[in-house]
Design an enzyme around this catalytic site. Structure first.
Site, PDB file in Angstrom:
ATOM      1  N   MET A 219       0.870  -1.188   0.000  1.00  0.00           N
ATOM      2  CA  MET A 219       0.000   0.000   0.000  1.00  0.00           C
ATOM      3  C   MET A 219       0.898   1.226   0.000  1.00  0.00           C
ATOM      4  O   MET A 219       1.553   1.545   1.000  1.00  0.00           O
ATOM      5  CB  MET A 219      -0.932  -0.001   1.216  1.00  0.00           C
ATOM      6  CG  MET A 219      -2.005  -1.077   1.116  1.00  0.00           C
ATOM      7  SD  MET A 219      -3.262  -0.930   2.388  1.00  0.00           S
ATOM      8  CE  MET A 219      -2.342  -1.449   3.818  1.00  0.00           C
TER       9      MET A 219
ATOM     10  N   ASN B 273      -7.250 -11.519  -2.031  1.00  0.00           N
ATOM     11  CA  ASN B 273      -7.134 -10.189  -1.416  1.00  0.00           C
ATOM     12  C   ASN B 273      -8.430  -9.422  -1.643  1.00  0.00           C
ATOM     13  O   ASN B 273      -9.065  -9.564  -2.673  1.00  0.00           O
ATOM     14  CB  ASN B 273      -5.926  -9.451  -2.048  1.00  0.00           C
ATOM     15  CG  ASN B 273      -5.885  -7.965  -1.712  1.00  0.00           C
ATOM     16  OD1 ASN B 273      -5.947  -7.116  -2.593  1.00  0.00           O
ATOM     17  ND2 ASN B 273      -5.791  -7.636  -0.449  1.00  0.00           N
ATOM     18  N   GLY B 274      -8.788  -8.620  -0.654  1.00  0.00           N
ATOM     19  CA  GLY B 274      -9.954  -7.742  -0.793  1.00  0.00           C
ATOM     20  C   GLY B 274     -10.943  -7.926   0.325  1.00  0.00           C
ATOM     21  O   GLY B 274     -11.514  -9.001   0.483  1.00  0.00           O
TER      22      GLY B 274
ATOM     23  N   CYS C 299      -3.144  -1.527 -10.267  1.00  0.00           N
ATOM     24  CA  CYS C 299      -3.279  -0.130  -9.826  1.00  0.00           C
ATOM     25  C   CYS C 299      -4.315   0.600 -10.688  1.00  0.00           C
ATOM     26  O   CYS C 299      -4.206   0.620 -11.913  1.00  0.00           O
ATOM     27  CB  CYS C 299      -1.929   0.585  -9.903  1.00  0.00           C
ATOM     28  SG  CYS C 299      -2.046   2.277  -9.318  1.00  0.00           S
TER      29      CYS C 299
ATOM     30  N   GLN D   9       7.868  -4.925  -5.415  1.00  0.00           N
ATOM     31  CA  GLN D   9       6.843  -4.901  -6.461  1.00  0.00           C
ATOM     32  C   GLN D   9       7.239  -3.905  -7.544  1.00  0.00           C
ATOM     33  O   GLN D   9       7.554  -2.744  -7.247  1.00  0.00           O
ATOM     34  CB  GLN D   9       5.472  -4.502  -5.906  1.00  0.00           C
ATOM     35  CG  GLN D   9       4.398  -4.640  -6.981  1.00  0.00           C
ATOM     36  CD  GLN D   9       3.032  -4.141  -6.559  1.00  0.00           C
ATOM     37  OE1 GLN D   9       2.852  -2.939  -6.342  1.00  0.00           O
ATOM     38  NE2 GLN D   9       2.073  -5.036  -6.441  1.00  0.00           N
TER      39      GLN D   9
ATOM     40  N   ARG E  79      -5.908  -2.716   3.972  1.00  0.00           N
ATOM     41  CA  ARG E  79      -6.212  -1.618   4.901  1.00  0.00           C
ATOM     42  C   ARG E  79      -6.485  -2.059   6.332  1.00  0.00           C
ATOM     43  O   ARG E  79      -6.218  -1.309   7.277  1.00  0.00           O
ATOM     44  CB  ARG E  79      -7.395  -0.812   4.347  1.00  0.00           C
ATOM     45  CG  ARG E  79      -6.998  -0.006   3.128  1.00  0.00           C
ATOM     46  CD  ARG E  79      -8.169   0.393   2.294  1.00  0.00           C
ATOM     47  NE  ARG E  79      -8.797  -0.769   1.700  1.00  0.00           N
ATOM     48  CZ  ARG E  79      -9.906  -0.729   0.996  1.00  0.00           C
ATOM     49  NH1 ARG E  79     -10.512   0.416   0.822  1.00  0.00           N
ATOM     50  NH2 ARG E  79     -10.407  -1.834   0.480  1.00  0.00           N
TER      51      ARG E  79
HETATM   52  C1  LIG Z   1      -3.459   3.650  -0.073  1.00  0.00           C
HETATM   53  C2  LIG Z   1      -3.329   2.396  -0.892  1.00  0.00           C
HETATM   54  C3  LIG Z   1      -2.166   2.181  -1.626  1.00  0.00           C
HETATM   55  C4  LIG Z   1      -2.036   1.004  -2.393  1.00  0.00           C
HETATM   56  N1  LIG Z   1      -0.858   0.781  -3.056  1.00  0.00           N
HETATM   57  C5  LIG Z   1      -0.698  -0.385  -3.753  1.00  0.00           C
HETATM   58  C6  LIG Z   1       0.544  -0.715  -4.386  1.00  0.00           C
HETATM   59  O1  LIG Z   1       1.544   0.014  -4.280  1.00  0.00           O
HETATM   60  N2  LIG Z   1       0.597  -1.870  -5.093  1.00  0.00           N
HETATM   61  C7  LIG Z   1      -0.471  -2.723  -5.204  1.00  0.00           C
HETATM   62  O2  LIG Z   1      -0.375  -3.769  -5.851  1.00  0.00           O
HETATM   63  N3  LIG Z   1      -1.640  -2.451  -4.577  1.00  0.00           N
HETATM   64  C8  LIG Z   1      -1.772  -1.333  -3.849  1.00  0.00           C
HETATM   65  N4  LIG Z   1      -2.937  -1.104  -3.188  1.00  0.00           N
HETATM   66  C9  LIG Z   1      -3.993  -2.127  -3.196  1.00  0.00           C
HETATM   67  C10 LIG Z   1      -3.826  -3.067  -1.995  1.00  0.00           C
HETATM   68  O3  LIG Z   1      -2.626  -3.815  -2.098  1.00  0.00           O
HETATM   69  C11 LIG Z   1      -5.009  -4.038  -1.902  1.00  0.00           C
HETATM   70  O4  LIG Z   1      -5.058  -4.779  -3.106  1.00  0.00           O
HETATM   71  C12 LIG Z   1      -6.332  -3.309  -1.708  1.00  0.00           C
HETATM   72  O5  LIG Z   1      -6.229  -2.339  -0.679  1.00  0.00           O
HETATM   73  C13 LIG Z   1      -7.447  -4.311  -1.364  1.00  0.00           C
HETATM   74  O6  LIG Z   1      -7.180  -4.963  -0.153  1.00  0.00           O
HETATM   75  P1  LIG Z   1      -7.982  -4.554   1.204  1.00  0.00           P
HETATM   76  O7  LIG Z   1      -9.444  -4.559   0.863  1.00  0.00           O
HETATM   77  O8  LIG Z   1      -7.548  -5.619   2.183  1.00  0.00           O
HETATM   78  O9  LIG Z   1      -7.515  -3.175   1.592  1.00  0.00           O
HETATM   79  C14 LIG Z   1      -3.086   0.058  -2.422  1.00  0.00           C
HETATM   80  C15 LIG Z   1      -4.253   0.291  -1.685  1.00  0.00           C
HETATM   81  C16 LIG Z   1      -4.381   1.430  -0.915  1.00  0.00           C
HETATM   82  C17 LIG Z   1      -5.649   1.643  -0.115  1.00  0.00           C
END
Ligand SMILES: Cc1cc2nc3c(=O)[nH]c(=O)nc-3n(C[C@H](O)[C@H](O)[C@H](O)COP(=O)(O)O)c2cc1C
Length: 336
Positions: free
Chosen positions: A22, A209-210, A105, A75, A234
């Site tokens: 993230m 994930n999610g 992304c 990554q 998150r």
């Molecule tokens: C602030 C933020 C930054 C993120 N940055 C990346 C990243 O650098 N690379 C990536 O693959 N996913 C990124 N994601 C996505 C997360 O890795 C993840 O797939 C997404 O938050 C869903 O998971 P969750 O519902 O458990 O939060 C980001 C998500 C958030 C909220």
């Protein structure tokens, strides 16, 4: 245990639970403070974009920081194969446990450059990127993607494209690009992708994930969908103890949760904007749970009130008094 098998090396992830990348959150400081709490098997670093030159090994080394006792992946995000092989080799030299590729992304600036989730429209480009990356290292290479741009119609094709091109595993964020981060995740897509990856020409594990929100969701995602690993985003900022509790450890006390947050701010050299970022999500030890009024007050107030509030919570002071230090100070200032 989840094993990522690369051409020359394998990475064991035990327990099969990962911290999601993230950007702006899960940097080396955050990872270094979450891993020792327990229950976390591995982490993936925030994306590094490949632009006009290979990503240098020193950037990877800096992003990884000191070892934290669990494997940490670098990554990479790229629209094509330019500079990819050298970047992957540099990630290996820089100390990555494995290399993850970003196909998820949704940010417009990334999408418009045909990187991240834009590649979900081009499974053949995903395959070319994975093939080039996997051919450049003995480490495992994984692919992290969403279920599609506007529809999951090509989900099976997408995950199999990555697997058949040499990915050691696929991570699926069970949302579409158009859903951003706020729509509910569709775990049925995880079950479908896990099934596709078992049947494709080169079967590999799926990391789901999610919308993992609570410690119990980690086991629930696994049993409901058949994924081989679980990645948490998150909710790890909302409650860094989620991994420990999911692994059967004790839930944190309020004092422990506050001490973790204060230690995090200290490690960052002061809270600043990261203090507000934490409070936006925070619910460790049930703090701010059902207290949106208080959360809003903390977010509207100066960032320096947040450590004061945490210290007061740890000492058992009432939240109402604790949230107002600067308001009280302001009230106490005589009008000029
Ligand atoms: C602030 C933020 C930054 C993120 N940055 C990346 C990243 O650098 N690379 C990536 O693959 N996913 C990124 N994601 C996505 C997360 O890795 C993840 O797939 C997404 O938050 C869903 O998971 P969750 O519902 O458990 O939060 C980001 C998500 C958030 C909220």
């Amino acid at each position: 245990m989840l094993i990522l098998r690369g051409p020359a090396q394998a990475v064991a992830i035990d327990p099969p639970v990962l911290l999601a990348p993230m950007e702006g959150i899960t940097d080396r400081t955050f990872r270094g403070l979450v891993a020792p709490l327990g229950g976390l098997g591995a982490a993936v670093g925030e994306f590094i974009r490949i632009t006009v030159a290979p990503v240098p090994a020193r950037i990877c080394r800096r992003d990884l920081g000191d070892p934290i006792g669990i494997p940490v992946a670098i990554q990479l995000m790229t629209p094509d194969v330019d500079h990819l092989a050298d970047s992957v080799a540099n990630a290996e030299r820089g100390g990555a446990a494995w290399v993850d590729l970003n196909f998820g992304c949704p940010a417009p600036v990334v999408f418009s450059k045909c990187a991240g989730s834009a590649l979900l429209a081009h499974p053949e480009r995903i395959a070319a990127i994975v093939r080039t990356a996997a051919g450049a290292t003995g480490l495992p290479v994984t692919a992290k993607m969403r279920a599609g741009i506007a529809s999951p119609a090509h989900l099976r094709e997408l995950v199999c494209a990555a697997a058949e091109a040499g990915a050691a595993a696929v991570t699926l964020h069970a949302r579409l690009r158009i859903q951003g981060y706020h729509e509910p995740a569709t775990w049925a897509w995880l079950a479908e992708a896990a099934d596709a990856l078992r049947r494709c020409a080169r079967p590999v594990p799926l990391i789901g994930n999610g919308a993992v929100e609570r410690p119990s969701d980690i086991a629930r995602m696994r049993t409901e969908t058949g994924v081989d690993g679980i990645m948490v985003g998150r909710a790890a900022l909302a409650d860094p103890f989620i991994f420990r509790v999911a692994a059967g450890g004790a839930p944190p006390t309020v004092a422990e949760a506050c001490s973790w947050a204060l230690g995090y701010f200290d490690a960052l050299g002061g809270g600043g904007p990261k203090a507000k970022q934490l409070i936006r999500y925070w619910r460790a030890a049930g703090m701010l749970e059902g207290r949106e009024d208080l959360r809003t007050a903390l977010l509207r107030g100066p960032a320096r009130d947040i450590p004061a509030w945490l210290r007061a919570q740890a000492e058992g002071s009432s939240t109402e008094n604790a949230v107002l230090p600067s308001a009280q100070a302001k009230d106490a200032t005589p009008p000029r």
